[in-house]
Design a protein around this motif. Structure first.
Motif, short mmCIF file in Angstrom:
data_model
loop_
_atom_site.label_atom_id
_atom_site.label_comp_id
_atom_site.label_asym_id
_atom_site.label_seq_id
_atom_site.Cartn_x
_atom_site.Cartn_y
_atom_site.Cartn_z
N TYR A 25 0.84 -1.20 0.00
CA TYR A 25 0.00 0.00 0.00
C TYR A 25 0.89 1.25 0.00
N HIS A 26 0.48 2.22 -0.82
CA HIS A 26 1.19 3.50 -0.87
C HIS A 26 0.16 4.61 -1.01
N TYR A 27 0.37 5.73 -0.32
CA TYR A 27 -0.57 6.84 -0.35
C TYR A 27 0.23 8.14 -0.43
N PRO A 28 0.63 8.55 -1.65
CA PRO A 28 1.47 9.74 -1.79
C PRO A 28 0.80 11.01 -1.29
N GLU A 29 -0.54 11.01 -1.20
CA GLU A 29 -1.25 12.18 -0.68
C GLU A 29 -0.94 12.43 0.80
N MET A 30 -0.50 11.39 1.51
CA MET A 30 -0.20 11.51 2.94
C MET A 30 0.92 10.53 3.29
N PRO A 31 2.15 10.83 2.85
CA PRO A 31 3.25 9.86 2.97
C PRO A 31 3.67 9.55 4.40
N ILE A 32 3.36 10.43 5.36
CA ILE A 32 3.78 10.14 6.74
C ILE A 32 2.70 9.43 7.54
N ARG A 33 1.61 9.07 6.90
CA ARG A 33 0.58 8.28 7.58
C ARG A 33 0.97 6.81 7.48
N TYR A 34 1.48 6.25 8.56
CA TYR A 34 1.99 4.88 8.55
C TYR A 34 0.93 3.88 8.13
N ASP A 35 -0.32 4.11 8.55
CA ASP A 35 -1.41 3.17 8.27
C ASP A 35 -1.82 3.17 6.81
N SER A 36 -1.22 4.04 6.00
CA SER A 36 -1.53 4.11 4.58
C SER A 36 -0.35 3.72 3.70
N ASN A 37 0.79 3.48 4.32
CA ASN A 37 2.02 3.19 3.58
C ASN A 37 2.72 2.02 4.24
N PHE A 38 2.45 0.81 3.75
CA PHE A 38 2.94 -0.38 4.44
C PHE A 38 2.82 -1.61 3.53
#
Length: 250
Positions: A25-38
Motif C-alpha cells: 500500500y502506498h498513499y502519496p497524498e499523505m506519505p507520513i501516515r503509517y497506516d496508509s504506507n505499508f
C-alpha cells in the motif's frame, strides 16, 4: 449475515503491487501516515521472506522521502519466535489490533444528557470538526495535522463517508468518521477532547451510529494494548479476531 474480517476495514491507500505473498500500500497524498504506507502479508513470512520485503520497502520509502517501515501480518496469526527475535533485535515496535462488531439492538442505551448534542457534519460545521481534529492531530506533528485536514476534506465529499461531531454545552467536544458499505458500517477515528472525557460523549457518538443504521452490523478496530477496547467490551461489542503489526522509524 457474513462475519466481518479485517478485510472489511477501510484502508486509506492504494495497492500499487500485489503478489502471492503480500500487498503493498502506498498513499502519496499523505506519505507520513503509517497506516496508509505499508506491506500487508497474505501469509506469515519466513524470516528470509520478511527480510526481502523489508529491503524492498526500505528502498521504496527512501525514494519517496519516507523514513518509516510498517508491516501487517495475516489475521489471527502471531509471528513466531524467530521473527519476533528479529523484530526486537532490529528495534521494531510490535503491536496488535482487535476487530469488534455489534448489532445496534445490542448496544446499551445511553443516559440522556441535555448538555450533549451529536449531529452529522455539514458545510455549516465542517470547520469546527476539522479544527477539533487538527488540535488533536498536532500531537503527531504539524505536517501530519495539515495532511489530515486535506484527508478530512476529501472524505467529506465522498458518499460512503459521514463525519459526525459532538457538542458539549454547545462547544465542539468529539468527532467520529463513519464508513458505509453494503454489508457493514465502520466506526473510525472516534475521539473526544481530553478535557471532556468521561462525560458520556463517546457513548453518545456511538449511539448516533446505532440509531442511524439500526439494521446493519457496526464494526470497528481497537488497539489491542489501549483502554478503549475495554469500553467496547463493556458495551457488548463482540471480539472477532486480532492482527499483528510491526513498525520502525529510522
Amino acid at each position: 449475515m457474513r462475519k466481518p474480517t479485517f478485510q472489511d476495514i477501510e484502508t486509506i491507500g492504494h495497492v500499487i503491487e500485489e503478489n502471492e505473498r503480500y500487498r503493498h500500500y502506498h498513499y502519496p497524498e499523505m506519505p507520513i501516515r503509517y497506516d496508509s504506507n505499508f506491506i500487508e502479508f497474505k501469509q506469515m513470512p519466513l524470516l528470509e521472506e520478511f527480510k526481502q520485503a523489508e529491503t524492498f520497502l526500505k528502498e521504496f520509502h527512501l525514494k519517496h522521502n519516507q523514513n518509516h517501515l510498517k508491516f501487517e501480518f495475516p489475521e489471527n496469526e502471531k509471528p513466531g519466535p524467530e521473527l519476533q527475535k528479529y523484530f526486537d533485535d532490529s528495534e521494531y515496535e510490535t503491536g496488535f489490533l482487535e476487530l469488534y462488531a455489534i448489532e445496534p439492538k445490542d448496544f446499551p442505551a445511553q443516559q440522556e444528557n441535555s448538555d450533549i448534542r451529536v449531529v452529522e457534519v455539514t458545510e455549516d460545521n465542517l470547520d469546527a470538526f476539522i479544527t477539533l481534529q487538527y488540535e488533536a492531530d498536532k500531537e503527531n506533528g504539524e505536517t501530519f495535522a495539515n495532511e489530515k485536514v486535506k484527508l478530512n476534506q476529501k472524505q467529506f465529499a465522498e458518499d460512503q463517508n459521514m463525519k459526525v461531531i459532538a457538542y458539549y454545552k454547545e462547544e465542539p467536544a468529539g468527532t467520529m468518521n463513519v464508513i458505509m458499505t453494503d454489508e457493514f458500517v465502520e466506526i473510525d477515528d472516534l475521539a473526544v477532547h481530553e478535557s471532556l472525557r468521561r462525560k458520556g460523549i463517546g457513548g453518545r457518538l456511538q449511539q448516533f451510529v446505532m440509531n442511524r443504521f439500526p439494521d446493519q452490523m457496526i464494526i470497528l478496530v481497537a488497539d489491542g494494548e489501549d483502554t478503549p477496547r475495554e469500553m467496547y467490551q463493556r458495551q457488548n461489542y463482540q471480539y472477532l479476531g486480532f492482527k499483528y503489526e510491526v513498525q520502525r522509524v529510522d
